[in-house]
Design a protein around this motif. Sequence first.
Motif, mmCIF file in Angstrom:
data_model
loop_
_atom_site.group_PDB
_atom_site.id
_atom_site.type_symbol
_atom_site.label_atom_id
_atom_site.label_comp_id
_atom_site.label_asym_id
_atom_site.label_seq_id
_atom_site.Cartn_x
_atom_site.Cartn_y
_atom_site.Cartn_z
ATOM 1 N N ARG A 218 0.857 -1.187 0.000
ATOM 2 C CA ARG A 218 0.000 0.000 0.000
ATOM 3 C C ARG A 218 0.890 1.233 0.000
ATOM 4 N NH1 ARG A 218 -4.439 0.124 4.632
ATOM 5 N NH2 ARG A 218 -2.582 0.485 5.879
ATOM 6 N N PRO A 219 0.940 1.984 -1.105
ATOM 7 C CA PRO A 219 0.088 1.905 -2.296
ATOM 8 C C PRO A 219 0.384 0.671 -3.145
ATOM 9 C CG PRO A 219 1.849 3.487 -2.651
ATOM 10 C CD PRO A 219 1.925 3.081 -1.203
ATOM 11 N N SER A 220 -0.522 0.405 -4.108
ATOM 12 C CA SER A 220 -0.369 -0.749 -4.982
ATOM 13 C C SER A 220 0.866 -0.614 -5.860
ATOM 14 C CB SER A 220 -1.597 -0.897 -5.876
ATOM 15 O OG SER A 220 -2.739 -1.239 -5.132
ATOM 16 N N ILE A 221 1.566 -1.740 -6.035
ATOM 17 C CA ILE A 221 2.662 -1.781 -6.991
ATOM 18 C C ILE A 221 2.186 -2.339 -8.327
ATOM 19 C CG2 ILE A 221 4.362 -2.032 -5.152
ATOM 20 C CD1 ILE A 221 4.590 -5.019 -5.933
ATOM 21 N N ALA A 222 0.905 -2.756 -8.403
ATOM 22 C CA ALA A 222 0.364 -3.480 -9.567
ATOM 23 C C ALA A 222 1.151 -4.770 -9.774
ATOM 24 C CB ALA A 222 0.340 -2.627 -10.822
ATOM 25 N N VAL A 223 1.122 -5.598 -8.735
ATOM 26 C CA VAL A 223 1.855 -6.862 -8.737
ATOM 27 C C VAL A 223 1.417 -7.718 -9.922
ATOM 28 C CG1 VAL A 223 0.183 -8.026 -7.227
ATOM 29 C CG2 VAL A 223 2.561 -8.762 -7.239
ATOM 30 N N CYS A 224 2.371 -8.469 -10.476
ATOM 31 C CA CYS A 224 2.051 -9.276 -11.657
ATOM 32 C C CYS A 224 2.627 -10.682 -11.471
ATOM 33 C CB CYS A 224 2.539 -8.588 -12.920
ATOM 34 S SG CYS A 224 1.569 -9.050 -14.374
ATOM 35 N N GLY A 225 3.277 -11.225 -12.527
ATOM 36 C CA GLY A 225 3.750 -12.593 -12.459
ATOM 37 C C GLY A 225 4.803 -12.823 -11.387
ATOM 38 N N ILE A 226 4.845 -14.054 -10.848
ATOM 39 C CA ILE A 226 5.818 -14.425 -9.824
ATOM 40 C C ILE A 226 6.448 -15.770 -10.188
ATOM 41 C CG2 ILE A 226 4.530 -13.175 -8.049
ATOM 42 C CD1 ILE A 226 3.646 -15.893 -6.932
ATOM 43 N N ASP A 227 7.555 -16.069 -9.552
ATOM 44 C CA ASP A 227 8.211 -17.368 -9.711
ATOM 45 C C ASP A 227 9.087 -17.597 -8.488
ATOM 46 O OD1 ASP A 227 8.796 -19.782 -10.873
ATOM 47 O OD2 ASP A 227 10.187 -18.993 -12.369
ATOM 48 N N ILE A 228 9.568 -18.830 -8.343
ATOM 49 C CA ILE A 228 10.538 -19.175 -7.305
ATOM 50 C C ILE A 228 11.901 -19.337 -7.972
ATOM 51 C CG2 ILE A 228 11.101 -20.721 -5.405
ATOM 52 C CD1 ILE A 228 8.357 -19.405 -5.106
ATOM 53 N N TYR A 229 12.925 -18.672 -7.438
ATOM 54 C CA TYR A 229 14.251 -18.775 -8.047
ATOM 55 C C TYR A 229 14.871 -20.132 -7.716
ATOM 56 C CZ TYR A 229 18.967 -17.967 -9.568
ATOM 57 O OH TYR A 229 20.169 -18.091 -10.209
ATOM 58 N N ARG A 230 15.244 -20.870 -8.769
ATOM 59 C CA ARG A 230 15.803 -22.213 -8.611
ATOM 60 C C ARG A 230 17.217 -22.336 -9.168
ATOM 61 N NH1 ARG A 230 10.383 -22.626 -9.931
ATOM 62 N NH2 ARG A 230 9.128 -24.058 -8.672
ATOM 63 N N GLY A 231 17.809 -21.242 -9.628
ATOM 64 C CA GLY A 231 19.095 -21.305 -10.306
ATOM 65 C C GLY A 231 20.280 -21.334 -9.361
ATOM 66 N N THR A 232 21.482 -21.350 -9.978
ATOM 67 C CA THR A 232 22.726 -21.387 -9.215
ATOM 68 C C THR A 232 23.552 -20.121 -9.386
ATOM 69 O OG1 THR A 232 23.829 -22.501 -11.071
ATOM 70 C CG2 THR A 232 22.849 -23.898 -9.365
ATOM 71 N N GLN A 233 23.172 -19.233 -10.308
ATOM 72 C CA GLN A 233 23.959 -18.015 -10.513
ATOM 73 C C GLN A 233 23.886 -17.081 -9.309
ATOM 74 O OE1 GLN A 233 24.361 -15.858 -14.114
ATOM 75 N NE2 GLN A 233 23.288 -17.400 -15.367
ATOM 76 N N PHE A 234 22.740 -17.087 -8.628
ATOM 77 C CA PHE A 234 22.536 -16.207 -7.472
ATOM 78 C C PHE A 234 22.164 -17.066 -6.260
ATOM 79 C CE2 PHE A 234 21.067 -14.067 -11.375
ATOM 80 C CZ PHE A 234 21.948 -12.993 -11.424
ATOM 81 N N PRO A 235 23.139 -17.749 -5.669
ATOM 82 C CA PRO A 235 22.828 -18.737 -4.627
ATOM 83 C C PRO A 235 22.135 -18.154 -3.406
ATOM 84 C CG PRO A 235 25.199 -18.354 -4.795
ATOM 85 C CD PRO A 235 24.584 -17.713 -5.986
ATOM 86 N N LYS A 236 22.364 -16.883 -3.083
ATOM 87 C CA LYS A 236 21.707 -16.332 -1.889
ATOM 88 C C LYS A 236 20.212 -16.126 -2.127
ATOM 89 C CE LYS A 236 22.315 -11.305 -2.488
ATOM 90 N NZ LYS A 236 22.878 -10.089 -1.871
ATOM 91 N N TRP A 237 19.767 -16.219 -3.387
ATOM 92 C CA TRP A 237 18.344 -16.075 -3.700
ATOM 93 C C TRP A 237 17.655 -17.416 -3.950
ATOM 94 C CZ3 TRP A 237 19.382 -11.740 -7.816
ATOM 95 C CH2 TRP A 237 19.743 -10.563 -7.150
ATOM 96 N N THR A 238 18.360 -18.520 -3.771
ATOM 97 C CA THR A 238 17.752 -19.826 -4.017
ATOM 98 C C THR A 238 16.481 -19.993 -3.192
ATOM 99 O OG1 THR A 238 19.892 -20.814 -4.524
ATOM 100 C CG2 THR A 238 18.123 -22.314 -3.890
ATOM 101 N N ASN A 239 15.389 -20.366 -3.877
ATOM 102 C CA ASN A 239 14.065 -20.599 -3.289
ATOM 103 C C ASN A 239 13.390 -19.318 -2.790
ATOM 104 O OD1 ASN A 239 14.141 -23.368 -3.805
ATOM 105 N ND2 ASN A 239 15.185 -23.780 -1.871
ATOM 106 N N ALA A 240 13.924 -18.162 -3.189
ATOM 107 C CA ALA A 240 13.233 -16.901 -2.903
ATOM 108 C C ALA A 240 12.127 -16.681 -3.934
ATOM 109 C CB ALA A 240 14.214 -15.740 -2.929
ATOM 110 N N VAL A 241 11.137 -15.875 -3.564
ATOM 111 C CA VAL A 241 10.026 -15.558 -4.465
ATOM 112 C C VAL A 241 10.396 -14.321 -5.286
ATOM 113 C CG1 VAL A 241 7.570 -14.990 -4.626
ATOM 114 C CG2 VAL A 241 8.371 -16.513 -2.812
ATOM 115 N N LEU A 242 10.319 -14.443 -6.599
ATOM 116 C CA LEU A 242 10.541 -13.330 -7.510
ATOM 117 C C LEU A 242 9.189 -12.712 -7.841
ATOM 118 C CD1 LEU A 242 12.956 -15.131 -9.997
ATOM 119 C CD2 LEU A 242 13.605 -13.690 -8.047
#
Length: 218
Positions: free
Chosen positions: A130-154
Motif C-alpha cells: 500500500r500503495p499498490s505496486i500493480a503486482v504481476c507474475g511471480i516465480d521461485i528462483y531455482r538457479g545457481t547463478q545467485f545462490p543467496k536467492w535460491t528458493n526466494a520468491v521473484l
Amino acid sequence: FDGDGHLYFSIGERGSQDDAQDLTLPNGKIHRINTDGTIPTDNPFLDTAGALPSIYAYGNRNPQGLAIHPETGVLWEAEHGPMGGDELNTIQKGANYGWPVISYGRNYNGNPVTDIVRKDGMEQPSLYWRPSIAVCGIDIYRGTQFPKWTNAVLVGALRYESVAVLQVAGDRVMHEETILKNVGRVRTVSSGPDGAIYVVTNSPDAVLKLTLKSERNY
C-alpha cells in the motif's frame, strides 16, 4: 503444476466483487484439477451443495501469479488489490482470502471497499503493498547463478516497473529486496534453466535477462 499431478489456475472476479465469495461461481477463485482434466477426489468443496468442484480456495480479487515452492510445496499467489492492497498469499485448501469482505485497499474513487481488514475465518496476506505496486507474475528462483536467492520468491510489478526478491520461511516473508527498477511495466518474471532471471516487460516490449557479471560484483 505440483508434484502430485494437479494443475492450479486462477480466475479473477472480473469486476463483480461479490462473486469471489460465491462458491457456485468460478470468479475470484483458485481452482485445482488433475492434469487429465478430472476433479481431484480431495478437493475441499466436493460435498458442498451447489459449489463448483474445481474450487480450491476463494475470496481472491484478481490473481496475477502462482508458483509452488520446490522445497516446502507452498503455493504462493500474488493478486491485484484495488487502489492499494495488492497481496502476496500462501494458498491453503478450502481457505477464504476475504475479498471483498476484508481488504487493505480502497475503491478507485477513494471510498473504502470495506471498513475491516481482519475477520475470523478469513486469511491474512503474507504481505500487502500500500500503495499498490500493480503486482504481476511471480516465480521461485531455482538457479545457481545467485545462490543467496535460491528458493526466494521473484515478484514483478507493472506500476512500479520493478522486480523484487522476497526471502521466505514457510508462509512468512522475511525480507524484500528490489533488484530491478524503471525498466518498463513488468508482466512476468521467471527463473531460467540456465540460472538467469528472465523479465518480460511492455512499454517497452522486451525480454530482459539478468545474469551474474562476476563474483566481485555480486
